[in-house]
Design an enzyme around this catalytic site. Structure first.
Site, PDB file in Angstrom:
ATOM      1  N   TYR A 225       6.106  -9.798 -27.753  1.00 55.11           N
ATOM      2  CA  TYR A 225       6.012  -9.194 -26.417  1.00 55.11           C
ATOM      3  C   TYR A 225       7.054  -8.092 -26.338  1.00 55.11           C
ATOM      4  O   TYR A 225       8.200  -8.276 -26.751  1.00 55.11           O
ATOM      5  CB  TYR A 225       6.285 -10.243 -25.340  1.00 55.11           C
ATOM      6  CG  TYR A 225       6.346  -9.705 -23.925  1.00 55.11           C
ATOM      7  CD1 TYR A 225       7.555  -9.689 -23.222  1.00 55.11           C
ATOM      8  CD2 TYR A 225       5.213  -9.210 -23.284  1.00 55.11           C
ATOM      9  CE1 TYR A 225       7.622  -9.202 -21.914  1.00 55.11           C
ATOM     10  CE2 TYR A 225       5.285  -8.726 -21.976  1.00 55.11           C
ATOM     11  CZ  TYR A 225       6.482  -8.724 -21.302  1.00 55.11           C
ATOM     12  OH  TYR A 225       6.560  -8.231 -20.014  1.00 55.11           O
TER      13      TYR A 225
ATOM     14  N   ASP B 264      12.485  -4.256 -31.949  1.00 57.38           N
ATOM     15  CA  ASP B 264      12.660  -4.563 -30.527  1.00 57.38           C
ATOM     16  C   ASP B 264      13.629  -5.741 -30.435  1.00 57.38           C
ATOM     17  O   ASP B 264      13.240  -6.887 -30.634  1.00 57.38           O
ATOM     18  CB  ASP B 264      11.318  -4.892 -29.870  1.00 57.38           C
ATOM     19  CG  ASP B 264      11.512  -5.243 -28.398  1.00 57.38           C
ATOM     20  OD1 ASP B 264      10.488  -5.471 -27.704  1.00 57.38           O
ATOM     21  OD2 ASP B 264      12.665  -5.310 -27.943  1.00 57.38           O
TER      22      ASP B 264
ATOM     23  N   LYS C  53      18.804  -6.821 -21.629  1.00 54.93           N
ATOM     24  CA  LYS C  53      19.388  -8.138 -21.339  1.00 54.93           C
ATOM     25  C   LYS C  53      20.919  -8.161 -21.489  1.00 54.93           C
ATOM     26  O   LYS C  53      21.638  -7.668 -20.621  1.00 54.93           O
ATOM     27  CB  LYS C  53      18.695  -9.202 -22.198  1.00 54.93           C
ATOM     28  CG  LYS C  53      17.186  -9.333 -21.863  1.00 54.93           C
ATOM     29  CD  LYS C  53      16.517 -10.403 -22.682  1.00 54.93           C
ATOM     30  CE  LYS C  53      15.015 -10.307 -22.594  1.00 54.93           C
ATOM     31  NZ  LYS C  53      14.446 -11.140 -21.533  1.00 54.93           N
TER      32      LYS C  53
HETATM   33  P1  KE4 Z   1      12.087  -6.416 -19.427  1.00 51.80           P
HETATM   34  O1  KE4 Z   1      11.206  -5.272 -18.993  1.00 51.80           O
HETATM   35  O2  KE4 Z   1      11.567  -7.745 -18.912  1.00 51.80           O
HETATM   36  O3  KE4 Z   1      13.567  -6.202 -19.135  1.00 51.80           O
HETATM   37  O4  KE4 Z   1      12.021  -6.484 -21.043  1.00 51.80           O
HETATM   38  C1  KE4 Z   1      10.770  -6.594 -21.671  1.00 51.80           C
HETATM   39  C2  KE4 Z   1      10.973  -7.193 -23.046  1.00 51.80           C
HETATM   40  C3  KE4 Z   1      10.891  -6.357 -24.151  1.00 51.80           C
HETATM   41  N1  KE4 Z   1      11.080  -6.836 -25.398  1.00 51.80           N
HETATM   42  C4  KE4 Z   1      11.352  -8.151 -25.613  1.00 51.80           C
HETATM   43  C5  KE4 Z   1      11.548  -8.634 -27.010  1.00 51.80           C
HETATM   44  C6  KE4 Z   1      11.454  -9.044 -24.508  1.00 51.80           C
HETATM   45  O5  KE4 Z   1      11.718 -10.353 -24.733  1.00 51.80           O
HETATM   46  C7  KE4 Z   1      11.261  -8.564 -23.202  1.00 51.80           C
HETATM   47  C8  KE4 Z   1      11.323  -9.461 -21.980  1.00 51.80           C
HETATM   48  N2  KE4 Z   1      11.472 -10.846 -22.240  1.00 51.80           N
HETATM   49  C9  KE4 Z   1      10.912 -11.736 -21.229  1.00 51.80           C
HETATM   50  C10 KE4 Z   1      11.199 -13.169 -21.680  1.00 51.80           C
HETATM   51  N3  KE4 Z   1      10.351 -13.563 -22.716  1.00 51.80           N
HETATM   52  C11 KE4 Z   1      11.461 -11.456 -19.871  1.00 51.80           C
HETATM   53  C12 KE4 Z   1      11.190 -12.548 -18.861  1.00 51.80           C
HETATM   54  C13 KE4 Z   1      10.146 -12.121 -17.866  1.00 51.80           C
HETATM   55  O6  KE4 Z   1       9.136 -11.495 -18.260  1.00 51.80           O
HETATM   56  O7  KE4 Z   1      10.353 -12.437 -16.684  1.00 51.80           O
END
Ligand code: KE4
Length: 427
Positions: free
Chosen positions: A144, A238, A266
């Site tokens: 993701y 990523d 994060k």
């Molecule tokens: P954000 O847009 O949520 O800050 O980041 C997206 C993203 C991009 N790349 C990786 C590897 C990620 O894990 C994420 C976001 N992770 C999720 C948890 N699996 C965020 C939690 C959520 O969607 O509320």
């Protein structure tokens, strides 16, 4: 456990906000039950609006490696707030955090800040396309990368490598340039290069955390690097989740393979909204206003968020041995879960990378998304609900990763293992 106020709050929220949440995973859809509405965080604990206290293994999905209300991060934010919240003009704090990240990631020579991981990845993809002049990209099923259109893609039918939209509202035209490969399977990537007239980049979570914790094999990453070099495609790591969670110097330092671009998020915001993408100088030079690839953001590099990120990353750099300490605690937790599962003949796969841990209720090792999907998600849901009621807050999906913070004490971990021994018996 009394959760009456959360129940009432959830009903109200659902009248006002789709699903009652501002990010879908928080709604507990895949595990059932009522999401807890949080009053505050204290160190390694979350406290909900009914006064229940939980050992927090989610830590806002990764950012809080020092737990809730870390004093140095909180003081840095309070100090920054006194100068103003946002200026829409350059500040030295942005250069400070950029210099810090560049000094830590060998592959990052220049970096641009944005406000989320999604923005970081979306921008890095556009940059790779602008730098190479090519349209197609490769991602892996189970990874993701945020919710930008081109990345909301599921495996196409049959052996087709070209993906189809995984969400309504994403036109097929927007995903026709996204090819899908299988994690840890280099032949599937070779097929993408055969099927595509020109690939701009391959994006991967080098330590995948969004199908559960599934690290990429070292030699697979080396082969991926070689394949990208052979075809003139960029390799993007990523590390929005794994960055500053698996180790200090990035997956490149653990695996020996360097990417051309890295996306971060994060932990680099310390709990405030920050994303970043960075890499080789010649690639980053294509970004506006230096180059033609446009990318922008009102709150990008926000000074308060920079202060939180600086406090967080400075602390990690000054205490780099913390990753070994957190990894030992994560290993203890997973060993405790493994022992409890064995006692009750429950198939369980566990893995750890630095402060990240993962476990699957399945009986064979997981090396890609197809393997992960064989997990017993019903059993996971029962585990999640029972642990929550016992005061232990785990990610509300089998396909997520858990985290240890510096505020997650050995005592908390032993208490968690004790609860698992009881709960596994009931699974
Ligand atoms: P954000 O847009 O949520 O800050 O980041 C997206 C993203 C991009 N790349 C990786 C590897 C990620 O894990 C994420 C976001 N992770 C999720 C948890 N699996 C965020 C939690 C959520 O969607 O509320």
């Amino acid at each position: 456990m009394n959760i009456q106020h959360s129940q009432e709050a959830f009903l109200r929220a659902q009248e006002l906000i789709p699903g009652g949440v501002n990010s879908p995973v928080r709604a507990f859809k895949s595990v059932g039950g009522i999401p807890r509405f949080i009053e505050s965080g204290e160190g390694g604990y979350l406290i909900d609006i009914d006064g229940n206290r939980y050992v927090d293994y989610v830590q806002s999905w990764g950012p809080l490696i020092f737990g809730h209300r870390d004093e140095s991060i909180e003081n840095a934010v309070i100090e920054a707030v006194k100068h103003g919240l946002s200026f829409g003009a350059p500040t030295q704090a942005e250069s400070e955090l950029a210099a810090l990240i560049i000094s830590i990631y060998e592959s990052i020579e220049k970096v641009r800040f944005v406000s989320s991981g999604t923005e970081a990845v979306m921008s890095a993809i556009r940059l790779a396309r602008g730098f190479t002049g090519r349209d197609d990209i490769v991602k892996f099923t189970g990874c993701y990368h945020g919710h930008s259109d081109a990345l909301l893609v599921q495996a196409g039918s049959g052996a087709a490598t070209f993906g189809t939209p995984s969400s309504p509202g994403v036109p097929a035209d927007f995903t026709k340039h996204t090819l899908l490969a299988e994690y840890n399977n280099i032949d599937s990537v070779r097929k993408c290069f055969i099927d595509s007239p020109g690939i701009a980049c391959v994006i991967i979570e080098p330590i995948a955390g969004n199908m559960g914790l599934v690290p990429a094999d070292k030699d697979f990453l080396a082969q991926l690097r070689a394949l990208c070099d052979e075809h003139g495609a960029l390799l993007i790591f990523d590390e929005v989740m794994s960055g500053f969670r698996a180790c200090l110097h990035g997956a490149e330092s653990m695996t020996g393979t360097k990417s051309d671009l890295v996306t971060l998020g994060k932990v680099i915001g310390g709990g405030m909204p920050v994303g970043a993408f960075g890499g080789r100088r010649e690639i980053m030079a294509c970004l506006s206003p230096e180059g033609g690839v446009y990318q922008a953001g009102t709150l990008s590099g926000n000074p308060v968020a920079m202060a939180a990120g600086l406090a967080s990353i400075r602390k990690l750099r000054e205490n780099a041995r913390v990753f070994g300490i957190l990894e030992a605690r994560a290993k203890r937790l997973m060993q405790g879960f493994g022992d409890a599962a064995a006692k009750y003949n429950i198939p369980l796969q566990t893995d750890v990378r630095g402060s990240m841990f993962g476990f699957f209720f399945c009986d064979s090792t997981v090396s890609n998304f197809e393997d992960a999907l064989t997990s017993d998600t019903q059993r996971f849901a029962k585990f999640h609900a029972a642990m929550l009621d016992a005061g232990f807050y785990f990610a509300c999906s089998q396909f997520e990763t858990g985290f240890i913070s510096t505020a997650t004490t050995d005592a908390m971990i032993e208490e968690t293992i004790e609860a698992a021994n009881t709960i596994f018996g009931a699974l």
